[in-house]
Scaffold this motif. Structure first.
Motif, PDB file in Angstrom:
ATOM      1  N   ARG A 169       0.823  -1.211   0.000  1.00 25.72           N
ATOM      2  CA  ARG A 169       0.000   0.000   0.000  1.00 25.72           C
ATOM      3  C   ARG A 169       0.858   1.264   0.000  1.00 25.72           C
ATOM      4  NH1 ARG A 169      -2.974  -1.367   3.953  1.00 25.72           N
ATOM      5  NH2 ARG A 169      -1.841  -0.303   5.617  1.00 25.72           N
ATOM      6  N   GLU A 170       1.991   1.221   0.690  1.00 27.45           N
ATOM      7  CA  GLU A 170       2.820   2.423   0.839  1.00 27.45           C
ATOM      8  C   GLU A 170       3.870   2.567  -0.257  1.00 27.45           C
ATOM      9  OE1 GLU A 170       4.344   2.441   4.803  1.00 27.45           O
ATOM     10  OE2 GLU A 170       2.385   2.946   5.691  1.00 27.45           O
ATOM     11  N   GLY A 171       3.849   1.675  -1.230  1.00 24.59           N
ATOM     12  CA  GLY A 171       4.743   1.837  -2.376  1.00 24.59           C
ATOM     13  C   GLY A 171       6.154   1.343  -2.168  1.00 24.59           C
ATOM     14  N   ASN A 172       6.347   0.401  -1.259  1.00 24.30           N
ATOM     15  CA  ASN A 172       7.696  -0.127  -1.032  1.00 24.30           C
ATOM     16  C   ASN A 172       8.184  -1.002  -2.187  1.00 24.30           C
ATOM     17  OD1 ASN A 172       6.893   0.819   1.639  1.00 24.30           O
ATOM     18  ND2 ASN A 172       8.687  -0.277   2.410  1.00 24.30           N
ATOM     19  N   VAL A 173       7.257  -1.470  -3.012  1.00 31.94           N
ATOM     20  CA  VAL A 173       7.666  -2.253  -4.185  1.00 31.94           C
ATOM     21  C   VAL A 173       8.083  -1.258  -5.264  1.00 31.94           C
ATOM     22  CG1 VAL A 173       6.984  -3.957  -5.906  1.00 31.94           C
ATOM     23  CG2 VAL A 173       6.064  -4.102  -3.580  1.00 31.94           C
ATOM     24  N   ARG A 174       9.394  -1.143  -5.467  1.00 34.72           N
ATOM     25  CA  ARG A 174       9.933  -0.129  -6.380  1.00 34.72           C
ATOM     26  C   ARG A 174       9.719  -0.484  -7.842  1.00 34.72           C
ATOM     27  NH1 ARG A 174       9.827   3.812  -2.886  1.00 34.72           N
ATOM     28  NH2 ARG A 174      11.413   3.711  -1.242  1.00 34.72           N
TER      29      ARG A 174
ATOM     30  N   PHE B  56      10.022 -10.620 -11.343  1.00 35.26           N
ATOM     31  CA  PHE B  56      11.153 -10.057 -10.610  1.00 35.26           C
ATOM     32  C   PHE B  56      10.755  -8.687 -10.076  1.00 35.26           C
ATOM     33  CE2 PHE B  56      13.060 -13.081 -13.517  1.00 35.26           C
ATOM     34  CZ  PHE B  56      13.990 -13.730 -12.715  1.00 35.26           C
ATOM     35  N   ALA B  57      11.044  -8.461  -8.798  1.00 35.83           N
ATOM     36  CA  ALA B  57      10.653  -7.195  -8.175  1.00 35.83           C
ATOM     37  C   ALA B  57      11.770  -6.692  -7.264  1.00 35.83           C
ATOM     38  CB  ALA B  57       9.365  -7.381  -7.378  1.00 35.83           C
ATOM     39  N   ARG B  58      11.746  -5.388  -7.036  1.00 38.45           N
ATOM     40  CA  ARG B  58      12.655  -4.743  -6.090  1.00 38.45           C
ATOM     41  C   ARG B  58      11.797  -4.123  -5.003  1.00 38.45           C
ATOM     42  NH1 ARG B  58      14.383  -0.501  -8.291  1.00 38.45           N
ATOM     43  NH2 ARG B  58      16.325  -0.178  -7.119  1.00 38.45           N
ATOM     44  N   VAL B  59      12.031  -4.560  -3.763  1.00 35.08           N
ATOM     45  CA  VAL B  59      11.198  -4.122  -2.641  1.00 35.08           C
ATOM     46  C   VAL B  59      12.082  -3.419  -1.612  1.00 35.08           C
ATOM     47  CG1 VAL B  59       9.547  -4.816  -0.871  1.00 35.08           C
ATOM     48  CG2 VAL B  59       9.674  -6.098  -3.025  1.00 35.08           C
ATOM     49  N   GLN B  60      11.712  -2.192  -1.297  1.00 38.64           N
ATOM     50  CA  GLN B  60      12.482  -1.411  -0.334  1.00 38.64           C
ATOM     51  C   GLN B  60      12.179  -1.874   1.086  1.00 38.64           C
ATOM     52  OE1 GLN B  60      14.781   1.221  -1.185  1.00 38.64           O
ATOM     53  NE2 GLN B  60      15.353   0.549   0.877  1.00 38.64           N
ATOM     54  N   GLY B  61      13.233  -2.252   1.796  1.00 31.99           N
ATOM     55  CA  GLY B  61      13.087  -2.658   3.188  1.00 31.99           C
ATOM     56  C   GLY B  61      13.807  -1.687   4.101  1.00 31.99           C
ATOM     57  N   THR B  62      14.419  -2.205   5.136  1.00 30.28           N
ATOM     58  CA  THR B  62      15.121  -1.353   6.097  1.00 30.28           C
ATOM     59  C   THR B  62      16.514  -0.963   5.617  1.00 30.28           C
ATOM     60  OG1 THR B  62      15.850  -3.363   7.243  1.00 30.28           O
ATOM     61  CG2 THR B  62      13.862  -2.279   8.066  1.00 30.28           C
TER      62      THR B  62
ATOM     63  N   PRO C 214      17.189  -1.819  -2.204  1.00 36.50           N
ATOM     64  CA  PRO C 214      15.988  -2.672  -2.189  1.00 36.50           C
ATOM     65  C   PRO C 214      16.360  -4.153  -2.266  1.00 36.50           C
ATOM     66  CG  PRO C 214      15.785  -0.894  -3.799  1.00 36.50           C
ATOM     67  CD  PRO C 214      17.218  -0.912  -3.360  1.00 36.50           C
ATOM     68  N   TYR C 215      15.511  -4.972  -1.695  1.00 34.25           N
ATOM     69  CA  TYR C 215      15.717  -6.419  -1.766  1.00 34.25           C
ATOM     70  C   TYR C 215      15.214  -6.939  -3.111  1.00 34.25           C
ATOM     71  CZ  TYR C 215      16.517  -6.124   3.271  1.00 34.25           C
ATOM     72  OH  TYR C 215      17.010  -5.797   4.515  1.00 34.25           O
ATOM     73  N   GLN C 216      15.865  -8.007  -3.576  1.00 35.92           N
ATOM     74  CA  GLN C 216      15.499  -8.619  -4.850  1.00 35.92           C
ATOM     75  C   GLN C 216      14.535  -9.787  -4.589  1.00 35.92           C
ATOM     76  OE1 GLN C 216      16.713  -7.149  -7.669  1.00 35.92           O
ATOM     77  NE2 GLN C 216      17.744  -5.711  -6.275  1.00 35.92           N
ATOM     78  N   VAL C 217      13.379  -9.720  -5.212  1.00 39.80           N
ATOM     79  CA  VAL C 217      12.350 -10.752  -5.028  1.00 39.80           C
ATOM     80  C   VAL C 217      12.042 -11.401  -6.372  1.00 39.80           C
ATOM     81  CG1 VAL C 217       9.935 -11.184  -4.409  1.00 39.80           C
ATOM     82  CG2 VAL C 217      11.313  -9.610  -3.033  1.00 39.80           C
ATOM     83  N   SER C 218      11.920 -12.702  -6.362  1.00 41.09           N
ATOM     84  CA  SER C 218      11.492 -13.424  -7.572  1.00 41.09           C
ATOM     85  C   SER C 218      10.382 -14.402  -7.195  1.00 41.09           C
ATOM     86  CB  SER C 218      12.664 -14.174  -8.217  1.00 41.09           C
ATOM     87  OG  SER C 218      13.249 -15.078  -7.299  1.00 41.09           O
TER      88      SER C 218
ATOM     89  N   CYS D 208      13.726 -14.299  -1.846  1.00 44.46           N
ATOM     90  CA  CYS D 208      14.015 -12.909  -1.495  1.00 44.46           C
ATOM     91  C   CYS D 208      15.440 -12.814  -0.958  1.00 44.46           C
ATOM     92  CB  CYS D 208      13.024 -12.399  -0.450  1.00 44.46           C
ATOM     93  SG  CYS D 208      13.264 -10.653  -0.002  1.00 44.46           S
ATOM     94  N   SER D 209      16.101 -11.698  -1.253  1.00 47.24           N
ATOM     95  CA  SER D 209      17.492 -11.518  -0.827  1.00 47.24           C
ATOM     96  C   SER D 209      17.615 -10.980   0.595  1.00 47.24           C
ATOM     97  CB  SER D 209      18.209 -10.564  -1.798  1.00 47.24           C
ATOM     98  OG  SER D 209      17.580  -9.284  -1.791  1.00 47.24           O
ATOM     99  N   CYS D 210      16.475 -10.789   1.284  1.00 48.23           N
ATOM    100  CA  CYS D 210      16.527 -10.275   2.653  1.00 48.23           C
ATOM    101  C   CYS D 210      17.018 -11.363   3.610  1.00 48.23           C
ATOM    102  CB  CYS D 210      15.152  -9.763   3.086  1.00 48.23           C
ATOM    103  SG  CYS D 210      13.967 -11.073   3.475  1.00 48.23           S
ATOM    104  N   PRO D 211      17.450 -10.994   4.816  1.00 45.42           N
ATOM    105  CA  PRO D 211      17.965 -11.994   5.769  1.00 45.42           C
ATOM    106  C   PRO D 211      16.878 -12.838   6.439  1.00 45.42           C
ATOM    107  CG  PRO D 211      18.056  -9.796   6.732  1.00 45.42           C
ATOM    108  CD  PRO D 211      17.654  -9.613   5.304  1.00 45.42           C
TER     109      PRO D 211
END
Length: 277
Positions: free
Chosen positions: A38-43, A53-59, A63-67, A127-130
């Motif tokens: 909702r807040e547009g974190n998916v860049r 393939f998506a780029r998602v802004q986290g902390t 951005p993290y890489q999502v597939s 996802c490339s996040c931890p």
């Protein structure tokens, strides 16, 4: 961005996709995923073949890489599925108009396939996040944005299974075209000539004995007879001379007709039982 994921009115295929997400038992994680979406974190979000393939802004700064992807159908499986679609005009008409037929899943189940994933585990994601959990909130955010994409273009779901909109529509057109040409090449339907000329006076005559196995005698579905349906015959309502004074002419006639009706019914059964003897 408005929260479209709690609206009541949605296309049925979007509803089915979101229902898949709602089956996930970690509800708090889904809530965070909705906030991210909702807040547009998916860049960014894009398709490469059957994968998303998506780029998602986290902390983090980057951005993290999502597939995300589904198991694709083979060429042979798609051929069978599209052939089944082409057999019914409603499927072709809806898809060519850019709409998803309400019972499209039957096309795939008839060929041993499932267009929609049965459970969330059937959706492949990375996802490339931890965070070791899958789906994490970044993957979940992309799931929700995919629901938006499905609403805009139902062919996205087909693409995840390995066929683009253009490929499906082109194959459908070719199959429908071949079917039309085949019908035209067949020419006019030839009416077979009768070996013997028909004679009106013999229309109801059948001299050959019936095969006994074809004769099945079953009780009528209702005990009500034709006489019951017709009701009392409107005759003179005077008492008869040879019957009880309370018996009317109509009742006497009805009693007689009932006797005749039962006798005829029994005779019909006896005649039927003798078929083939």
């Amino acid at each position: 961005m408005a929260d479209n994921y709690t609206q009541i009115s949605r296309e049925w295929w979007v509803e089915q996709w979101l229902g898949l997400l709602d089956s996930y038992r970690f509800k708090k994680r889904l809530e965070r995923a909705r906030v991210y979406a909702r807040e547009g974190n998916v860049r960014s979000i894009e398709f490469q073949g059957q994968k998303v393939f998506a780029r998602v802004q986290g902390t983090e700064v980057e951005p993290y890489q999502v597939s995300i992807w589904l198991d694709a159908f083979s060429d042979e499986e798609w051929q069978y599925a599209i052939e089944t679609m082409s057999e019914k005009a409603i499927y072709s008409a809806k898809l060519l108009a850019g709409e998803m037929p309400a019972n499209i899943e039957k096309v795939f189940t008839a060929n041993g396939l499932s267009l929609f994933p049965f459970k969330l585990d059937d959706v492949r994601s990375k996802c490339s996040c931890p965070d070791k959990a899958n789906p994490c909130k970044h993957i979940g955010a992309v799931y929700y944005l995919l629901a938006d994409r499905f609403g805009e273009d139902p062919f996205v779901l087909f693409q995840l299974r390995g066929r683009t909109k253009e490929q499906i529509l082109e194959t459908l057109r070719q199959m429908r075209s071949r079917g039309t040409e085949k019908q035209k090449s067949g020419g006019e339907t030839q009416i077979p000539k009768l070996q013997y000329p028909l004679k009106v006076e013999h229309f109801w005559q059948y001299d050959e004995p019936l095969e006994s196995s074809l004769v099945v005698i079953v009780p009528p579905p209702s005990s009500e007879t034709v006489l019951d349906v017709l009701g009392t015959i409107p005759l003179a309502n005077d008492a008869t001379e040879n019957a009880d004074a309370k018996t009317t002419a109509s009742e006497t006639v009805m009693k007689y007709l009932n006797t005749v009706y039962q006798a005829v019914s029994q005779q019909a059964i006896v005649s039927a039982m003798k078929v083939g003897e």
